[in-house]
Design a protein around this motif. Structure first.
Motif, PDB file in Angstrom:
ATOM      1  N   GLY A 164       0.795  -1.221   0.000  1.00  0.00           N
ATOM      2  CA  GLY A 164       0.000   0.000   0.000  1.00  0.00           C
ATOM      3  C   GLY A 164       0.825   1.268   0.000  1.00  0.00           C
ATOM      4  O   GLY A 164       0.293   2.360  -0.198  1.00  0.00           O
ATOM      5  N   TYR A 165       2.134   1.166   0.229  1.00  0.00           N
ATOM      6  CA  TYR A 165       2.994   2.344   0.239  1.00  0.00           C
ATOM      7  C   TYR A 165       3.516   2.706  -1.155  1.00  0.00           C
ATOM      8  O   TYR A 165       4.037   3.800  -1.348  1.00  0.00           O
ATOM      9  CB  TYR A 165       4.204   2.120   1.145  1.00  0.00           C
ATOM     10  N   SER A 166       3.432   1.784  -2.098  1.00  0.00           N
ATOM     11  CA  SER A 166       4.100   1.976  -3.378  1.00  0.00           C
ATOM     12  C   SER A 166       3.392   3.017  -4.241  1.00  0.00           C
ATOM     13  O   SER A 166       2.172   3.176  -4.201  1.00  0.00           O
ATOM     14  CB  SER A 166       4.176   0.646  -4.143  1.00  0.00           C
ATOM     15  N   ASP A 167       4.177   3.737  -5.040  1.00  0.00           N
ATOM     16  CA  ASP A 167       3.613   4.698  -5.987  1.00  0.00           C
ATOM     17  C   ASP A 167       2.747   3.997  -7.021  1.00  0.00           C
ATOM     18  O   ASP A 167       1.744   4.550  -7.482  1.00  0.00           O
ATOM     19  CB  ASP A 167       4.745   5.459  -6.693  1.00  0.00           C
ATOM     20  N   ALA A 168       3.141   2.776  -7.382  1.00  0.00           N
ATOM     21  CA  ALA A 168       2.371   2.036  -8.381  1.00  0.00           C
ATOM     22  C   ALA A 168       0.940   1.784  -7.899  1.00  0.00           C
ATOM     23  O   ALA A 168      -0.014   1.857  -8.682  1.00  0.00           O
ATOM     24  CB  ALA A 168       3.063   0.710  -8.701  1.00  0.00           C
ATOM     25  N   TRP A 169       0.788   1.486  -6.600  1.00  0.00           N
ATOM     26  CA  TRP A 169      -0.556   1.256  -6.069  1.00  0.00           C
ATOM     27  C   TRP A 169      -1.395   2.527  -6.131  1.00  0.00           C
ATOM     28  O   TRP A 169      -2.576   2.489  -6.479  1.00  0.00           O
ATOM     29  CB  TRP A 169      -0.481   0.734  -4.637  1.00  0.00           C
ATOM     30  N   HIS A 170      -0.798   3.653  -5.825  1.00  0.00           N
ATOM     31  CA  HIS A 170      -1.548   4.906  -5.881  1.00  0.00           C
ATOM     32  C   HIS A 170      -2.055   5.163  -7.296  1.00  0.00           C
ATOM     33  O   HIS A 170      -3.199   5.598  -7.490  1.00  0.00           O
ATOM     34  CB  HIS A 170      -0.665   6.072  -5.408  1.00  0.00           C
ATOM     35  N   GLN A 171      -1.215   4.899  -8.272  1.00  0.00           N
ATOM     36  CA  GLN A 171      -1.633   5.074  -9.660  1.00  0.00           C
ATOM     37  C   GLN A 171      -2.750   4.098 -10.022  1.00  0.00           C
ATOM     38  O   GLN A 171      -3.760   4.468 -10.621  1.00  0.00           O
ATOM     39  CB  GLN A 171      -0.428   4.857 -10.594  1.00  0.00           C
ATOM     40  N   GLU A 172      -2.569   2.842  -9.633  1.00  0.00           N
ATOM     41  CA  GLU A 172      -3.566   1.823  -9.945  1.00  0.00           C
ATOM     42  C   GLU A 172      -4.891   2.111  -9.244  1.00  0.00           C
ATOM     43  O   GLU A 172      -5.972   1.987  -9.840  1.00  0.00           O
ATOM     44  CB  GLU A 172      -3.046   0.447  -9.517  1.00  0.00           C
ATOM     45  N   ALA A 173      -4.806   2.479  -7.973  1.00  0.00           N
ATOM     46  CA  ALA A 173      -6.026   2.704  -7.187  1.00  0.00           C
ATOM     47  C   ALA A 173      -6.882   3.810  -7.785  1.00  0.00           C
ATOM     48  O   ALA A 173      -8.101   3.667  -7.936  1.00  0.00           O
ATOM     49  CB  ALA A 173      -5.652   3.038  -5.751  1.00  0.00           C
ATOM     50  N   GLU A 174      -6.245   4.925  -8.133  1.00  0.00           N
ATOM     51  CA  GLU A 174      -7.002   6.071  -8.626  1.00  0.00           C
ATOM     52  C   GLU A 174      -7.414   5.910 -10.081  1.00  0.00           C
ATOM     53  O   GLU A 174      -8.589   6.102 -10.422  1.00  0.00           O
ATOM     54  CB  GLU A 174      -6.170   7.345  -8.468  1.00  0.00           C
ATOM     55  N   LYS A 175      -6.467   5.548 -10.935  1.00  0.00           N
ATOM     56  CA  LYS A 175      -6.725   5.583 -12.372  1.00  0.00           C
ATOM     57  C   LYS A 175      -7.370   4.317 -12.903  1.00  0.00           C
ATOM     58  O   LYS A 175      -8.201   4.372 -13.806  1.00  0.00           O
ATOM     59  CB  LYS A 175      -5.415   5.854 -13.118  1.00  0.00           C
ATOM     60  N   GLU A 176      -6.990   3.159 -12.355  1.00  0.00           N
ATOM     61  CA  GLU A 176      -7.521   1.899 -12.880  1.00  0.00           C
ATOM     62  C   GLU A 176      -8.729   1.392 -12.090  1.00  0.00           C
ATOM     63  O   GLU A 176      -9.663   0.855 -12.662  1.00  0.00           O
ATOM     64  CB  GLU A 176      -6.420   0.840 -12.895  1.00  0.00           C
ATOM     65  N   ARG A 177      -8.699   1.582 -10.785  1.00  0.00           N
ATOM     66  CA  ARG A 177      -9.786   1.052  -9.950  1.00  0.00           C
ATOM     67  C   ARG A 177     -10.822   2.106  -9.586  1.00  0.00           C
ATOM     68  O   ARG A 177     -11.913   1.761  -9.132  1.00  0.00           O
ATOM     69  CB  ARG A 177      -9.215   0.442  -8.675  1.00  0.00           C
ATOM     70  N   GLY A 178     -10.482   3.367  -9.730  1.00  0.00           N
ATOM     71  CA  GLY A 178     -11.435   4.426  -9.403  1.00  0.00           C
ATOM     72  C   GLY A 178     -11.672   4.609  -7.923  1.00  0.00           C
ATOM     73  O   GLY A 178     -12.736   5.100  -7.506  1.00  0.00           O
ATOM     74  N   LEU A 179     -10.680   4.244  -7.100  1.00  0.00           N
ATOM     75  CA  LEU A 179     -10.820   4.424  -5.660  1.00  0.00           C
ATOM     76  C   LEU A 179     -10.484   5.870  -5.281  1.00  0.00           C
ATOM     77  O   LEU A 179      -9.699   6.544  -5.956  1.00  0.00           O
ATOM     78  CB  LEU A 179      -9.892   3.471  -4.907  1.00  0.00           C
ATOM     79  N   LEU A 180     -11.078   6.331  -4.202  1.00  0.00           N
ATOM     80  CA  LEU A 180     -10.862   7.696  -3.747  1.00  0.00           C
ATOM     81  C   LEU A 180      -9.482   7.824  -3.098  1.00  0.00           C
ATOM     82  O   LEU A 180      -9.038   6.939  -2.378  1.00  0.00           O
ATOM     83  CB  LEU A 180     -11.930   8.101  -2.727  1.00  0.00           C
ATOM     84  N   ASN A 181      -8.830   8.953  -3.345  1.00  0.00           N
ATOM     85  CA  ASN A 181      -7.588   9.278  -2.651  1.00  0.00           C
ATOM     86  C   ASN A 181      -7.768  10.655  -2.021  1.00  0.00           C
ATOM     87  O   ASN A 181      -7.451  11.674  -2.613  1.00  0.00           O
ATOM     88  CB  ASN A 181      -6.400   9.276  -3.607  1.00  0.00           C
ATOM     89  N   LEU A 182      -8.339  10.666  -0.829  1.00  0.00           N
ATOM     90  CA  LEU A 182      -8.641  11.904  -0.110  1.00  0.00           C
ATOM     91  C   LEU A 182      -7.443  12.222   0.775  1.00  0.00           C
ATOM     92  O   LEU A 182      -7.354  11.797   1.918  1.00  0.00           O
ATOM     93  CB  LEU A 182      -9.926  11.738   0.695  1.00  0.00           C
ATOM     94  N   ARG A 183      -6.517  12.987   0.231  1.00  0.00           N
ATOM     95  CA  ARG A 183      -5.193  13.129   0.836  1.00  0.00           C
ATOM     96  C   ARG A 183      -5.198  13.903   2.149  1.00  0.00           C
ATOM     97  O   ARG A 183      -4.391  13.628   3.028  1.00  0.00           O
ATOM     98  CB  ARG A 183      -4.249  13.813  -0.167  1.00  0.00           C
ATOM     99  N   THR A 184      -6.073  14.867   2.282  1.00  0.00           N
ATOM    100  CA  THR A 184      -6.065  15.680   3.492  1.00  0.00           C
ATOM    101  C   THR A 184      -7.425  15.631   4.185  1.00  0.00           C
ATOM    102  O   THR A 184      -8.428  15.205   3.601  1.00  0.00           O
ATOM    103  CB  THR A 184      -5.731  17.150   3.183  1.00  0.00           C
ATOM    104  N   THR A 185      -7.438  16.109   5.411  1.00  0.00           N
ATOM    105  CA  THR A 185      -8.677  16.156   6.183  1.00  0.00           C
ATOM    106  C   THR A 185      -9.767  16.925   5.445  1.00  0.00           C
ATOM    107  O   THR A 185     -10.925  16.498   5.405  1.00  0.00           O
ATOM    108  CB  THR A 185      -8.398  16.812   7.553  1.00  0.00           C
TER     109      THR A 185
END
Length: 718
Positions: free
Chosen positions: A541-562
């Motif tokens: 879950g720490y990898s940059d690749a997961w962040h790319q996959e989560a947002e762009k391929e899976r459509g998961l939310l990345n709510l970075r701040t409060t």
């Protein structure tokens, strides 16, 4: 300031506290829950009818009979006075995230210089603290002061002791004059009822007996730091904000990985033992203690309890840790990121569902692929987490947790579920129609005949996942170390209740269509998993690749701040969820969002002004004084080189302070939402610039002139 003296003083100036030792039998028989008014103790003090009535309320959720209040109050007062209590308080959890209490004496004048000790049923059931100074998020005007606390009989009363006496604490809820919840416990209790109402119909389809009740259970791991109080009070940032706003990285941090699970220092172990004895007396089943990853970081963890009790106990754990640390010349830091560059602290919430008969609904058993009930409820959790990623992120959102989430010691802000290879394989086989289980546990040999073969789990653990299945529960790892767990539990109960209700309706429809239970459950699990399997991620879950996959391929939310997260709190989806479950109405939910904005603004505003104050009055003068000293040593090449370096960093610091002052004064607008965004977008970056310049100076200014205890001292002096 003589820093060498500070180090020596901090290392040796602590008070040895002789904690009464207790054998295991004494802990079990005499100490554990000795300061808790349990149902068993009340049974001996109440009439049979009064006890049965109260037992029905506590164990079956029956309506509280106000007619027994005087009888219970008398028993409670008598017990508390036997324990040395002179006062009582309704102990509640306002929307500050901490606890609150107003103490009243049992003593009442009876005239002619005579006084009696009294406590009525009315005083037990209801109190009226001034609500005007507690956050309400607009639920009432500032001039409207009336608020009510009301006894929660499902959480037992307890005694809190201090050096000169004791107080009876009565767990309570807190509501406005209009009946709207002004606390964290009320919605938690409502969510527990909602979960029971949703899950029991599903269990009936699986053959559960009548009268079965379901609640959530929870075990919360608490991480914290300990530092010598000698240093704490020399750091205005720690005193005012709970975290260090300045501090250069020391030569050694956690790189050697030698602190984790290492031998616990004697001073710390003495503190832990003292705290545990107090927690045992309060009926809190603390089980685990150990060194955590960062130097100076530790953990305490209780075993599973009913989630309402667990939430109360979590607040008591934090209170006892803080007060006990001072007895040993230490200060307990609960902030999520008190020190930059080393691991922050979380509060891992291990959540499950259980019946009143003790059956864990998330226990897979030896053959999980054949356990239809488990697969049904596990699938419901997957659906809940995918559907409500925003809520799960919002319920752990705070300015302090923003420093931790997404860093390499904490789960990312992207919500996902770790199932492990065995469970993932089972679900994949259900989708493909294969069925069965392709992975199984076995025994591991350790290469020596003297060592036993040990059982191996079919899947590994994943410490980078924010929501991980860990054998018979889900571990929600994104919760911050300083926050109350009540709202995260409320959210978990709510989203799973809603998901179970939907899947139960689907299952019932298939059963009504003539399918067998196994076939109907298989179809429900298959269709649901296919729809929501994007939330399952077993990798890093720490990898940059997961962040790319989560947002762009899976459509998961990345709510970075409060602020990214809490704007979702009162969306139409979430208003509908809490409303139909009867947990929070639209006004109550909007109030919580408003309070979260307000707390975020005030937190960063205090940090910004503290940063400006310390940099202007402590750090910059230290640099200028050092430049004066350097001017006295002549024009040697060394003096000139250091002077140039210090002078450049001092100028950088001066400019950064002026920029921060401008942003601190601006505030960003009149509305709290505008102010909060100004804090995030302008004040925090300006603070970071001040810190960067100050941390450069720390590395070059003489240690005799540096005004603050350093990381090297604070993290390693125990």
């Amino acid at each position: 300031m003589n820093q060498d003296f500070d180090v020596n003083s901090a290392a040796r100036n602590w008070r040895v506290q002789t904690t009464p030792s207790a054998s295991p039998l004494e802990v079990v028989n005499d100490l554990f829950a000795s300061d808790v008014l349990t149902l068993e103790q009340l049974k001996a003090r109440l009439s049979k009818s009064a006890y049965k009535s109260l037992q029905g309320t506590v164990e079956r959720g029956a309506q509280l009979d106000a007619g027994i209040a005087d009888t219970v109050a008398l028993a409670m007062k008598t017990w508390a006075m036997e324990k040395g209590a002179t006062h009582y308080t309704h102990w509640f959890q306002p929307l500050t995230g901490s606890t609150a209490e107003k103490h009243d004496s049992f003593l009442n004048p009876a005239g002619d210089g005579v006084a009696i000790m009294s406590f009525s049923g009315k005083e037990l059931i209801q109190a009226e603290p001034d609500a005007s100074s507690f956050p309400s998020g607009g639920l009432r005007a500032t001039f409207e002061a009336r608020g009510y606390t009301a006894w929660d009989p499902s959480s037992p009363a307890f005694i809190v002791r201090h050096a000169n006496g004791a107080t009876l604490c009565i767990p309570s809820v807190f509501a406005s004059w209009t009946g709207e919840a002004l606390d964290l416990k009320t919605p938690l209790l409502r969510s527990i009822e909602a979960l029971n109402s949703a899950v029991t119909p599903a269990l009936e389809l699986f053959g559960a007996s009548a009268g079965t009740r379901v609640g959530s259970s929870l075990g919360a791991e608490q991480e914290y730091f300990l530092i010598a109080e000698e240093y704490y009070y020399r750091r205005p940032d720690l005193v005012m904000t709970g975290r260090t706003l300045f501090g250069a990285k020391p030569p050694r941090g956690q790189e050697l990985e030698d602190h984790y699970f290492g031998a616990i220092p004697d001073r710390v172990l003495s503190f832990m033992t003292d705290a545990e004895m107090q927690l045992y007396a309060l009926g809190i089943p603390v089980k685990t203690r150990h060194n955590e990853v960062a130097p100076g970081q530790f953990e305490i963890a209780p075993i599973f309890e009913h989630s309402n009790i667990a939430a109360d106990h979590q607040q008591l754990i934090m209170q006892v840790l803080r007060t006990t640390a001072r007895k040993y010349g230490l200060v307990c830091l609960m902030h999520e990121k008190p020190f930059a560059g080393v691991n922050g602290s979380g509060k891992h919430c291990n959540w499950s569902m259980a019946t009143n008969a003790g059956e864990n609904l998330l226990e897979p058993g030896d053959t999980p692929h054949e356990n239809m009930q488990f697969l049904f409820f596990c699938t419901a959790v997957l659906k809940a987490v995918d559907t409500h990623q925003d809520l799960l992120r919002a319920c752990v959102a705070s300015a302090s947790n923003d420093h931790r989430l997404g860093a390499n010691e904490a789960p990312p802000a992207i919500i996902s579920i770790f199932l492990g290879s065995e469970l993932t394989d089972i679900f994949d086989r259900i989708v493909s129609g294969q069925g069965g289980s392709g992975k199984s546990a076995g025994l591991m040999g350790l290469g020596s005949s003297v060592l036993p073969e040990i059982p191996v789990h079919a899947g590994d653990r994943n410490r980078t996942s924010p929501f991980a299945f860990t054998g018979n529960k889900f571990e929600f790892r994104a919760v911050g170390s300083s926050q109350s767990i009540s709202f995260p539990i409320t959210v978990l109960n709510a989203i799973v209740a809603d998901s179970v209700s939907e899947l139960t309706a689907d299952l019932k429809a298939r059963l009504d269509a003539g399918l067998s239970l196994d076939d109907a459950v298989t179809e429900v699990v298959k269709s649901t998993y296919q729809k929501y399997q994007r939330i399952v991620f077993n990798g890093d879950g720490y990898s940059d690749a997961w962040h790319q996959e989560a947002e762009k391929e899976r459509g998961l939310l990345n709510l970075r701040t409060t602020l990214d997260a809490i704007e979702h709190l009162n969306s139409e989806k979430n208003v509908g969820l809490f409303g139909r479950l009867g947990i929070l109405n639209e006004r109550e939910l909007a109030a919580r969002q408003e309070i979260m904005y307000d707390i975020y603004f005030k937190t960063v505003n205090i940090e910004g002004e503290t940063t400006e104050y310390m940099a202007q009055t402590q750090i910059l003068p230290a640099a200028l004084n050092y430049l004066v000293d350097l001017g006295k040593v002549g024009s040697s090449r060394a003096a000139q080189g250091v002077t140039t370096e210090v002078s450049a960093a001092a100028d950088e610091l001066f400019d950064a302070i002026q920029a921060l002052r401008t942003q601190n004064e601006a505030l960003g607008g009149e509305e709290v939402h505008e102010k909060a965004h100004h804090m995030r977008d302008h004040v925090l970056p300006a603070m970071n610039d001040v810190r960067a310049a100050a941390d450069k100076l720390e590395k070059v200014v003489s240690s005799k002139l540096w005004p603050l205890p350093t990381y090297r001292q604070m993290l390693f002096v125990k």
